[in-house]
Write a protein that holds these residues in place. Structure first.
Motif, PDB file in Angstrom:
ATOM      1  N   GLN A   1      -7.081  -3.736  -3.372  1.00  0.00           N
ATOM      2  CA  GLN A   1      -6.842  -3.420  -4.790  1.00  0.00           C
ATOM      3  C   GLN A   1      -8.027  -2.717  -5.434  1.00  0.00           C
ATOM      4  O   GLN A   1      -8.320  -2.935  -6.592  1.00  0.00           O
TER       5      GLN A   1
ATOM      6  N   ASP B   1      -8.256   0.665  -5.481  1.00  0.00           N
ATOM      7  CA  ASP B   1      -7.880   2.010  -5.883  1.00  0.00           C
ATOM      8  C   ASP B   1      -7.840   2.062  -7.406  1.00  0.00           C
ATOM      9  O   ASP B   1      -7.554   1.082  -8.067  1.00  0.00           O
TER      10      ASP B   1
ATOM     11  N   LEU C   1      -6.602   0.235  -0.724  1.00  0.00           N
ATOM     12  CA  LEU C   1      -5.354  -0.136  -1.375  1.00  0.00           C
ATOM     13  C   LEU C   1      -5.037  -1.611  -1.171  1.00  0.00           C
ATOM     14  O   LEU C   1      -4.590  -2.294  -2.095  1.00  0.00           O
TER      15      LEU C   1
ATOM     16  N   VAL D   1       0.795  -1.232   0.000  1.00  0.00           N
ATOM     17  CA  VAL D   1       0.000   0.000   0.000  1.00  0.00           C
ATOM     18  C   VAL D   1       0.824   1.279   0.000  1.00  0.00           C
ATOM     19  O   VAL D   1       0.268   2.360  -0.161  1.00  0.00           O
TER      20      VAL D   1
ATOM     21  N   TYR E   1      -6.349   2.997   3.154  1.00  0.00           N
ATOM     22  CA  TYR E   1      -5.375   1.916   3.068  1.00  0.00           C
ATOM     23  C   TYR E   1      -6.073   0.570   2.869  1.00  0.00           C
ATOM     24  O   TYR E   1      -5.538  -0.320   2.226  1.00  0.00           O
TER      25      TYR E   1
ATOM     26  N   PRO F   1       3.360   4.351  -1.096  1.00  0.00           N
ATOM     27  CA  PRO F   1       3.474   5.080  -2.355  1.00  0.00           C
ATOM     28  C   PRO F   1       4.550   4.484  -3.253  1.00  0.00           C
ATOM     29  O   PRO F   1       5.593   4.051  -2.772  1.00  0.00           O
ATOM     30  N   ARG F   2       4.265   4.462  -4.538  1.00  0.00           N
ATOM     31  CA  ARG F   2       5.254   3.991  -5.509  1.00  0.00           C
ATOM     32  C   ARG F   2       6.243   5.100  -5.830  1.00  0.00           C
ATOM     33  O   ARG F   2       7.376   4.845  -6.195  1.00  0.00           O
TER      34      ARG F   2
ATOM     35  N   ARG G   1      -0.148   5.956  -5.833  1.00  0.00           N
ATOM     36  CA  ARG G   1      -0.638   5.749  -4.459  1.00  0.00           C
ATOM     37  C   ARG G   1      -0.053   6.788  -3.503  1.00  0.00           C
ATOM     38  O   ARG G   1       0.223   6.504  -2.339  1.00  0.00           O
TER      39      ARG G   1
ATOM     40  N   ASN H   1      -2.231   6.988  -9.382  1.00  0.00           N
ATOM     41  CA  ASN H   1      -1.498   5.842  -9.906  1.00  0.00           C
ATOM     42  C   ASN H   1      -0.284   5.503  -9.048  1.00  0.00           C
ATOM     43  O   ASN H   1       0.102   4.344  -8.943  1.00  0.00           O
TER      44      ASN H   1
ATOM     45  N   LEU I   1      -0.990   9.201  -1.419  1.00  0.00           N
ATOM     46  CA  LEU I   1      -2.184   9.706  -0.747  1.00  0.00           C
ATOM     47  C   LEU I   1      -1.969  11.098  -0.168  1.00  0.00           C
ATOM     48  O   LEU I   1      -2.908  11.879  -0.065  1.00  0.00           O
TER      49      LEU I   1
END
Length: 156
Positions: A82, A84, A79, A26, A76, A28-29, A55, A53, A57
């Motif tokens: 899945q 989102d 997330l 969950v 969360y 952030p990328r 994540r 995209n 937030l």
């Protein structure tokens, strides 16, 4: 070490591993910069899509109007399940003035609608991943020195 100590170590390690795994799922990328007051509504729409995209937030909360953040920003739990939105193949149209009586737009001095189209790869099932979705974002602010805030979204 005694059995009790080994049990404590095992529990602590399990908690650490579960926490690290949850963060990978969950977390952030990447971090998307929060648009400034000089950003156009189209640029804010791009940042919103990129943050969703990624994540990110925090950026999503910074873009969303304070009274709408809980509604627009996934939790969360979303997330983890899945649910989102993950979009691709997006295009952002030109912003235009927008106003509808009886909406949450009362009190905002500047309101812009930004049409977008995208293909949703991941969601709660309410979007088809095989076709492009027409969507839009409504951004508002009270002056040129304020950032645009997301106040509504949906089919325009």
């Amino acid at each position: 070490m005694s059995r009790w100590q080994w049990a404590v170590v095992a529990v602590v390690m399990s908690v650490v591993l579960v926490g690290a795994g949850a963060y990978v799922l969950v977390g952030p990328r990447e971090q998307v910069p929060v648009p400034t007051a000089q950003a156009t509504p189209e640029e804010v729409a791009r940042a919103w899509i990129d943050a969703a995209n990624a994540r990110d937030l925090g950026t999503m909360r910074a873009i969303a109007s304070e009274d709408r953040a809980d509604h627009f920003v996934p939790s969360y739990v979303d997330l983890l399940t899945q649910q989102d939105l993950v979009v691709t193949d997006d295009s952002i149209g030109r912003a235009r003035d927008y106003w509808l009586a009886g909406t949450r737009l009362n009190g905002w001095q500047q309101v812009q609608y930004v049409p977008v189209q995208f293909r949703v790869l991941q969601s709660d099932g309410s979007f088809s991943p095989t076709s492009r979705t027409t969507w839009g974002y409504v951004f508002a602010r009270n002056g040129d020195d304020e950032r645009w805030r997301l106040v509504d979204q949906g089919v325009g």
